[in-house]
Design an enzyme around this catalytic site. Structure first.
Site, PDB file in Angstrom:
ATOM      1  N   ASP A 140      38.912  41.578  31.782  1.00 21.72           N
ATOM      2  CA  ASP A 140      38.834  42.151  30.573  1.00 21.72           C
ATOM      3  C   ASP A 140      37.725  42.990  30.108  1.00 21.72           C
ATOM      4  OD1 ASP A 140      39.801  38.603  29.589  1.00 21.72           O
ATOM      5  OD2 ASP A 140      40.917  40.337  30.427  1.00 21.72           O
ATOM      6  N   ASP A 196      32.552  38.556  29.745  1.00 16.90           N
ATOM      7  CA  ASP A 196      32.668  37.975  31.235  1.00 16.90           C
ATOM      8  C   ASP A 196      33.656  38.818  32.391  1.00 16.90           C
ATOM      9  OD1 ASP A 196      33.770  34.953  29.289  1.00 16.90           O
ATOM     10  OD2 ASP A 196      31.809  35.343  30.209  1.00 16.90           O
ATOM     11  N   GLU A 238      41.609  38.869  36.684  1.00 18.42           N
ATOM     12  CA  GLU A 238      40.823  37.671  36.373  1.00 18.42           C
ATOM     13  C   GLU A 238      41.653  36.766  35.531  1.00 18.42           C
ATOM     14  OE1 GLU A 238      38.504  36.240  37.303  1.00 18.42           O
ATOM     15  OE2 GLU A 238      37.695  34.813  35.643  1.00 18.42           O
ATOM     16  N   ASP A 252      35.563  42.382  27.987  1.00 17.99           N
ATOM     17  CA  ASP A 252      34.450  41.648  27.466  1.00 17.99           C
ATOM     18  C   ASP A 252      33.233  41.380  28.547  1.00 17.99           C
ATOM     19  OD1 ASP A 252      36.284  38.484  27.396  1.00 17.99           O
ATOM     20  OD2 ASP A 252      35.484  39.776  29.050  1.00 17.99           O
TER      21      ASP A 252
END
Ligand code: 28F
Length: 644
Positions: free
Chosen positions: A504, A508, A431, A506
């Protein structure tokens, strides 16, 4: 027999018993699949299956399972109680035979349905061999009999512990899994409840009570569904939007074969058809499913033509059209089931195909005739699917023609690898361009390809196949993998045998990862089933003290490292770098921590329980907001960085 000098000499039978137990303890995985948590739970199923067999024979309708404080398990039923008389051939009590002779559990020759666990009935003797101790108490003939075993070997006889006044019958087994065998000996209540809920759905006359007595406050769950597999369909559909209120149900019995079907359509685009033979989940399908699918396709087409909803020169609705949005349970019970396939979960009995096909044709036709409103809803749903599939086919043709014209064979953003043998190659779907950039630098270009994702992602849970074609984020993935998707999927054309999602750590990152997994699960499921999908595990922290530096992947590992090194959090000679995203790492770092096959951690995605997986995707990605909120609130306390 023990002689005066305390010398034990074994007769032929006892030697056979000892050799049997020895074999089980030496290679337990051969008998129960594994000695991990899965094996630990499997041995409970083996014991409970014996009670279920007794219920199928018509003598038991209550089964209790108790998780005890000392991690032993108690199971008891109200069946006839295992016979305690001397076994005619083996000259020892039958109750002892059942628990010490391998595969002696073959209870019913002719008249019953042997229900056996996933590995088809290794029986109580295997559980006994893998238990530190086991005690069996039988209530029968007005008496109580008891025998104790240790690692499978009887340490008492079959003793009468109550001479009279026992006005009930049944069998109680208490056993403690052997820590010498099982890596994990702590039971997971949720795993057991899920399995016994399935058993209660499949056997509507049984009540299974499961109690967790390991904590102060007791937790008891009673599982009983007199609606049987109709309740099961309602349970599977509880977070979906159903398009006709009642579950369609029918059953038939011919000679010694029983068939039960429950089905209900939803507005979703995926198919959830589950099948069982003698309570064993036939995940690879088989003749019952073939017969069922052939019949419903024929009946729906005939009805659509008869009511003129399908015109004379219209093509036939395909099986996929007829099953889009369908939740169905198909159960057969038969003597001598033949299980085939890779995992022995495909029903092979040929006669069952024609039996199922004729019953479903007759019953479903009748139901559609009698319920024109439901019939109309179902036909409309299948016509919608038919038209969407036609649109998708046209879109596919267009895409193929376009790409043929522009011969943009591979998406521009793909940094391909030089090796052309798919079994050696892996593709990282990354991503974001920054991560994509450092991944391109860091990789080993001989066998590692990088595809940076960009553009708006599509939640396929709420979109049909034709929408997938146009999506700017998904079509490069489909093109890069080279195997097509949906009905067109052809794994022999897959260009990389490892498809690694690298996002990631996180919110997102996990969102894009979930969207990709939804796409792979809904439109490229064989890719998941064949173990091609992986999730890269980038490190969460880099911990540095002087020359020493370590990468850790989660909070637990960080705590473990600090403890091992005896480092204090307050010690300011230690630096912590928390990685927010892949882009923060340079290509060198990205390569020892996340991409280098020797040192990286990647998680293989595998679907252990299709019904639970389908529910999770439906809840997390589906139409209804309420169930998603409940799911998140229920698990929020266990997730630290969650924003609702
Ligand atoms: C807690 C676990 O194991 N229940 C069982 C029975 C009942 C019979 C049986 C079992 C004889 C020789 C095969 C009784 N009366 N619960 C259980 N309940 N086994 S195991 O018979 C064993 C057969 O080997 C039973 C008449 N027929 C069968």
């Amino acid at each position: 027999m023990i002689d005066s000098k305390n010398h034990v000499d074994y007769n032929e039978e006892q030697i056979q018993v000892l050799e049997g137990l020895e074999a089980v303890r030496k290679r337990p995985g051969m008998y129960i699949g594994s000695t991990s948590s899965r094996g630990l739970h499997h041995i409970v199923y083996e014991i409970v299956d014996n009670s279920i067999d007794e219920s199928l024979a018509g003598y038991c309708d209550k089964i209790h399972v108790i998780l005890n404080k000392d991690n032993s398990v108690t199971v008891y039923d109200n069946g006839r109680g295992i016979p305690t008389g001397i076994h005619p051939k083996l000259k020892i009590p039958t109750m002892q035979v059942v628990h010490t002779v391998l595969h002696a559990g073959g209870k019913f020759g002719g008249d019953g349905y042997k229900v056996s666990g996933g590995l088809h009935g290794v029986g109580a003797s295997v559980v006994n061999a893998l238990s530190e101790w086991m005690e069996v108490i039988v209530a029968r003939d007005g008496k109580l009999y008891k025998q104790r075993y240790e690692r499978g070997i009887p340490v008492t006889g079959v003793d009468i512990i109550c001479e009279s006044g026992i006005d009930y019958t049944g069998t109680k087994t208490i056993f403690k899994p052997d820590e010498e065998i099982f890596e994990e000996t702590v039971y997971d209540m949720d795993i057991l409840v899920k399995r016994f809920r399935e058993m209660a759905f499949l056997n509507k006359y049984i009540t299974i009570t499961i109690a967790d007595e390991r904590q102060e406050e007791k937790n008891e769950i009673v599982l009983h569904y007199e609606g049987g597999i109709s309740s099961y369909v309602e349970y599977i559909n509880k977070n979906k939007v159903v398009i006709h209120p009642e579950v369609i149900y029918f059953e038939a019995k011919k000679d010694d074969v029983e068939l039960e079907v429950a089905m209900q359509y939803t507005d979703s685009f995926n198919e959830n058809v589950y099948s069982y033979a003698n309570n064993i989940a036939t995940t690879e399908g088989g003749t019952h499913i073939t017969g069922f699918k052939t019949a419903i396709t024929k009946v729906v087409n005939d009805y659509a033509r008869k009511t003129n909803q399908l015109k004379e020169n219209d093509k036939n609705l395909s099986g996929e059209d007829v099953r889009e949005g369908l939740t169905a349970i198909v159960c057969v019970k038969l003597h001598e089931p033949q299980f085939e396939g890779q995992t022995k979960t495909k029903l092979g009995n040929a006669e069952i195909r024609s039996f199922t096909e004729s019953v479903v044709t007759e019953k479903l036709s009748y139901i559609l005739e009698e319920n024109p409103k439901i019939a109309k809803i179902i036909i409309e749903k299948t016509l919608l699917s038919f038209r969407a599939r036609e649109a998708a086919r046209k879109a596919r043709e267009l895409t193929k023609r376009k790409s043929a014209l522009e011969n943009t064979s591979l998406p521009g953003k793909l940094a391909d690898c030089s090796d052309k043998d798919p079994s050696k190659c892996e593709i990282f779907i990354v991503e974001g361009d920054s991560a994509g950039g450092s991944a391109k630098q860091g990789r080993d270009r001989r066998f590692q390809a990088i595809l940076p994702l960009w553009g708006k992602m599509l939640n396929v849970e709420k979109a049909r196949e034709d929408k997938v074609y146009g999506n700017e984020k998904l079509s490069p993935v489909i093109t890069a993998l080279g195997a097509g998707f949906g009905d067109e999927l052809d794994l022999t054309k897959l260009r990389y045998h490892k498809v690694i999602i690298m996002a990631d750590a996180d919110v997102d990152g996990s969102h894009i990862r979930t969207l990709l997994l939804t796409f792979f699960y809904r439109y490229m499921k064989p890719l998941v089933d064949n173990g091609h999908i992986y999730i890269a595990q980038p490190p969460l922290f880099k911990v540095k003290k002087g020359k020493e530096e370590h990468y850790v992947y989660n909070e637990r590992e960080l705590a473990k490292l600090m403890k091992e090194k005896n480092w204090a959090k307050g010690d300011n000679s230690i630096s912590f770098q928390r990685f927010k995203g892949l882009g923060e790492m340079n290509s060198e770092q990205l390569w020892e921590t996340t991409m280098n096959p020797e040192t990286r951690k990647i998680l293989k995605v595998d679907v252990e329980d299709p019904i639970l997986t389908d529910e999770i995707f439906t809840v997390l990605m589906g139409e209804k907001v309420e169930p998603r909120k409940e799911f998140i609130q229920k698990y929020a306390k266990t997730v630290n960085n969650l924003d609702i």
